[in-house]
Design an enzyme around this catalytic site. Structure first.
Site, mmCIF file in Angstrom:
data_model
loop_
_atom_site.group_PDB
_atom_site.id
_atom_site.type_symbol
_atom_site.label_atom_id
_atom_site.label_comp_id
_atom_site.label_asym_id
_atom_site.label_seq_id
_atom_site.Cartn_x
_atom_site.Cartn_y
_atom_site.Cartn_z
ATOM 1 N N LYS A 187 0.893 -1.178 0.000
ATOM 2 C CA LYS A 187 0.000 0.000 0.000
ATOM 3 C C LYS A 187 0.922 1.216 0.000
ATOM 4 O O LYS A 187 1.443 1.623 1.034
ATOM 5 C CB LYS A 187 -0.871 -0.026 1.254
ATOM 6 C CG LYS A 187 -2.235 0.636 1.104
ATOM 7 C CD LYS A 187 -2.222 2.070 0.628
ATOM 8 C CE LYS A 187 -2.028 3.064 1.738
ATOM 9 N NZ LYS A 187 -1.864 4.457 1.229
ATOM 10 N N GLU A 261 9.306 1.314 11.086
ATOM 11 C CA GLU A 261 10.332 2.334 10.799
ATOM 12 C C GLU A 261 9.626 3.677 10.904
ATOM 13 O O GLU A 261 8.896 4.071 9.982
ATOM 14 C CB GLU A 261 10.868 2.152 9.371
ATOM 15 C CG GLU A 261 11.690 0.908 9.155
ATOM 16 C CD GLU A 261 13.103 1.041 9.672
ATOM 17 O OE1 GLU A 261 13.542 2.160 9.995
ATOM 18 O OE2 GLU A 261 13.768 -0.004 9.790
ATOM 19 N N CYS A 295 13.423 10.845 7.331
ATOM 20 C CA CYS A 295 13.126 10.452 8.710
ATOM 21 C C CYS A 295 14.307 10.698 9.642
ATOM 22 O O CYS A 295 14.131 11.060 10.796
ATOM 23 C CB CYS A 295 12.726 8.991 8.746
ATOM 24 S SG CYS A 295 13.895 7.937 7.866
ATOM 25 N N GLU A 396 8.542 16.338 15.119
ATOM 26 C CA GLU A 396 9.084 16.160 13.775
ATOM 27 C C GLU A 396 8.400 17.146 12.819
ATOM 28 O O GLU A 396 7.184 17.126 12.666
ATOM 29 C CB GLU A 396 8.821 14.723 13.324
ATOM 30 C CG GLU A 396 9.530 14.361 12.058
ATOM 31 C CD GLU A 396 9.287 12.910 11.656
ATOM 32 O OE1 GLU A 396 8.162 12.410 11.838
ATOM 33 O OE2 GLU A 396 10.233 12.282 11.144
HETATM 34 P P1 NAD Z 1 1.989 8.508 7.394
HETATM 35 O O1 NAD Z 1 2.156 7.728 8.641
HETATM 36 O O2 NAD Z 1 0.989 9.595 7.361
HETATM 37 O O3 NAD Z 1 1.609 7.533 6.183
HETATM 38 C C1 NAD Z 1 2.395 6.416 5.851
HETATM 39 C C2 NAD Z 1 1.542 5.380 5.146
HETATM 40 O O4 NAD Z 1 0.561 4.889 6.058
HETATM 41 C C3 NAD Z 1 0.775 5.906 3.943
HETATM 42 O O5 NAD Z 1 0.782 4.916 2.931
HETATM 43 C C4 NAD Z 1 -0.633 6.088 4.487
HETATM 44 O O6 NAD Z 1 -1.653 6.017 3.518
HETATM 45 C C5 NAD Z 1 -0.737 4.929 5.445
HETATM 46 N N1 NAD Z 1 -1.739 5.073 6.501
HETATM 47 C C6 NAD Z 1 -2.331 6.209 6.966
HETATM 48 N N2 NAD Z 1 -3.206 5.911 7.957
HETATM 49 C C7 NAD Z 1 -3.161 4.574 8.131
HETATM 50 C C8 NAD Z 1 -3.809 3.667 9.026
HETATM 51 N N3 NAD Z 1 -4.672 4.084 9.947
HETATM 52 N N4 NAD Z 1 -3.501 2.360 8.941
HETATM 53 C C9 NAD Z 1 -2.596 1.913 8.041
HETATM 54 N N5 NAD Z 1 -1.960 2.716 7.159
HETATM 55 C C10 NAD Z 1 -2.234 4.036 7.205
HETATM 56 O O7 NAD Z 1 3.441 9.051 7.026
HETATM 57 P P2 NAD Z 1 3.855 9.990 5.810
HETATM 58 O O8 NAD Z 1 3.372 11.361 6.064
HETATM 59 O O9 NAD Z 1 3.493 9.317 4.517
HETATM 60 O O10 NAD Z 1 5.447 9.926 5.907
HETATM 61 C C11 NAD Z 1 6.194 10.723 6.761
HETATM 62 C C12 NAD Z 1 6.561 9.966 8.021
HETATM 63 O O11 NAD Z 1 7.266 8.769 7.690
HETATM 64 C C13 NAD Z 1 7.497 10.752 8.909
HETATM 65 O O12 NAD Z 1 7.113 10.618 10.251
HETATM 66 C C14 NAD Z 1 8.847 10.084 8.673
HETATM 67 O O13 NAD Z 1 9.763 10.249 9.711
HETATM 68 C C15 NAD Z 1 8.437 8.674 8.491
HETATM 69 N N6 NAD Z 1 9.488 7.904 7.778
HETATM 70 C C16 NAD Z 1 10.251 7.007 8.478
HETATM 71 C C17 NAD Z 1 11.285 6.319 7.843
HETATM 72 C C18 NAD Z 1 12.151 5.333 8.594
HETATM 73 O O14 NAD Z 1 12.838 4.545 7.954
HETATM 74 N N7 NAD Z 1 12.183 5.339 9.906
HETATM 75 C C19 NAD Z 1 11.527 6.538 6.493
HETATM 76 C C20 NAD Z 1 10.741 7.449 5.814
HETATM 77 C C21 NAD Z 1 9.711 8.125 6.466
#
Ligand code: NAD
Length: 493
Positions: A187, A261, A295, A396
């Site tokens: 997804k 992650e 991240c 963040e």
């Molecule tokens: P997000 O958590 O808003 O979304 C991530 C994914 O989760 C998307 O595909 C989204 O559609 C899905 N999602 C949303 N609600 C959900 C739910 N209730 N259940 C299951 N899936 C759901 O994050 P974002 O805004 O897309 O990305 C930014 C975040 O990702 C930041 O916090 C960043 O630090 C983190 N990030 C972490 C790493 C790592 O390796 N640690 C790498 C990249 C990004």
């Protein structure tokens, strides 16, 4: 601008469909949604709006493939699929880089670099998949009783990824599945689905049987349906801490394996004895790269008091000189924020910083002049006068924003570096090996970089301490997380 670059052929035609089994299908909702170029606001493509019913179809296809043809692939045959995939991705570097750039705004020169990292990762997993092994174990029964372990794929993996590195994240979840014999329902994020879809298409082309890789595009509801689906054995999630917590709760119903992650607020510590020229460049790049949408960005910049003022001014100056622009322009160094929603989030933190009493050394505003008028651009920003307890120093922001903080001594700075709910990464700049070792051992974070920042290799694990998550990606630990261990006992006469 989108109109001035030659678009990859992949972007022509109608809305992109879901990949379920061997077929490209419309979502059962019959609906689509647009995905926009954050540099210009123009539409890049349309995506199928998948929901729980599509997730169910995809999980069934993944299960059938796992129990069917894929289970008969030998490790060397899976390796061949991965090596072919690496070649295909490498051949299509320019198109894949351009699609990522158009959809999520990473500057094109940087996107090309990321595709090369993906290719290296695919070739790494192609080799690593051949090194999976169990152990022969001693036991205290008579000689005839033998015990050993077998490593087996966990089964159907639900992979949920963010938008800040769409191709990288998709490859990082799918490659270990291909290496271990798992199947995947991916997804992707709503703002970064095009390269994951194209990557899945290349998996089929490389010889992965239908159903091994499935992609359902859509919003959070589709991710939530995947997280609670009883037919999914493991969830591998990359994204925000808040979404991660929801996924952990949703996965509890069927006790899935989960790797997380999550986000960060990483400290980057500069001692006065460091090579300051290298530290200035490295500290600016630690946050301004990919417009701060990383991240592990080193967003809390701790600088030893004696060199603080000069150092911060130099970092701010790097920011002022960065060429902000349309991300398809090869000269652009800092592109836009991915979406209007994220732009509002970042600019709200810029206002908050001032309200909390921080001083804007550089940047601090949205950029709307000339070619930037229709995009989501923010000036590279450095805040000084930041206190550890301010929200801009604890939360963040996920934009090109550095919070600078002076410090006096090693023990003090390590305690302050650890004073956050996150623990993803840290940087340390010093010529003193003793100081460096003290920091390495005492900083509670999954990665520590000394005299550099953000270096990654597929053989080196990456992941979080504390609320930055659990599980590791990269290295054999990554493969292990896609495997179950079976204990075997054999009695012979
Ligand atoms: P997000 O958590 O808003 O979304 C991530 C994914 O989760 C998307 O595909 C989204 O559609 C899905 N999602 C949303 N609600 C959900 C739910 N209730 N259940 C299951 N899936 C759901 O994050 P974002 O805004 O897309 O990305 C930014 C975040 O990702 C930041 O916090 C960043 O630090 C983190 N990030 C972490 C790493 C790592 O390796 N640690 C790498 C990249 C990004």
């Amino acid at each position: 601008m989108t109109s001035s670059v030659k678009l990859p052929a992949y972007l022509s035609g109608g809305p992109k469909k879901l990949l379920i089994g061997a077929e490209w299908l419309e979502a059962l909702s019959g609906e689509t949604f647009p995905t926009l170029n954050p540099s210009t606001g123009e539409t890049v493509g349309h995506l199928a709006l998948g929901d729980a019913r599509d997730i169910d179809r995809a999980v069934k296809a993944a299960r059938a493939a796992f129990e069917g043809p894929w289970s008969r692939f030998k490790p060397s045959e899976r390796q061949r699929v991965l090596l072919r995939l690496a070649d295909l991705v490498e051949q299509q570097t320019q198109d894949l880089a351009l699609i990522d750039t158009l959809e999520m705004g990473r500057p094109i020169s940087d996107s090309v670099r990321v595709v090369a990292i993906v290719v290296r990762g695919l070739r790494y997993f192609a080799g690593a998949g051949l090194c999976i092994h169990g152990k022969t174990l001693l036991n205290s029964y008579p000689m005839e009783e033998q015990s050993y372990t077998l490593k087996e794929p966990v089964g159907v993996v639900g992979a949920i990824i963010p938008w800040n590195g769409p191709l990288f994240s998709a490859a990082w979840k799918i490659a270990p599945a291909l290496a271990t014999g798992c199947t995947v329902v991916l997804k992707p994020a709503e703002d970064g689905s095009l390269t994951p879809l194209r990557f899945a298409e290349l998996c089929l082309e490389a010889g992965a049987p239908p159903g091994v890789v499935n992609v359902v595009t859509g919003f959070g509801a589709a991710g939530a349906a995947l997280s609670e689906h009883p037919g999914v054995d493991k969830i591998s999630f990359t994204g925000s801490c808040e979404t991660g917590q929801k996924i952990i709760r949703a996965s509890a119903g069927s006790v899935k394996k989960v790797t997380m992650e999550l986000g960060g607020k990483s400290p980057n510590i500069v001692f006065a004895d460091a090579d300051l020229d290298a530290a200035v460049a490295g500290s600016a790049n630690a946050v301004f790269s990919n417009c701060g949408q990383v991240c592990s960005a080193g967003t809390r910049l701790f600088v030893e008091r004696g060199v603080y003022d000069e150092f911060i001014e130099r970092v701010a100056d790097v920011g002022r000189r960065l060429r902000v622009g349309i991300s398809t322009d090869p000269a652009t160094q800092l592109g836009p924020i991915v979406s209007q929603r994220q732009l509002e989030r970042v600019t709200s933190y810029l206002r908050l910083g001032v309200e909390e009493g921080a001083r804007v050394v550089s940047g601090g505003t949205r950029l709307t002049e000339g070619a930037l008028a229709k995009g989501n651009f923010v000036a590279p920003t450095v805040f000084s006068n930041v206190q550890d307890t301010m929200r801009i120093a604890q939360e963040e922001i996920f934009g090109p924003v550095i919070c600078a903080l002076p410090f006096e001594g090693v023990d003090e700075v390590i305690a302050r570096a650890n004073d956050t709910r996150f623990g993803l990464a840290a940087g340390v700049w010093t010529r003193d090996i003793t100081k460096a070792h003290r920091a390495i051992k005492r900083i509670r974070a999954g990665s520590v970089w000394v005299n550099q920042y953000q270096v990654m290799d597929p053989n080196v694990p990456f992941g979080g301490y504390k609320m930055s998550g659990y599980g590791r990606e990269g290295g054999m630990e990554h493969l292990e997380s896609y495997l179950n261990t079976k204990g075997v006992w054999i009695r012979t006469e």
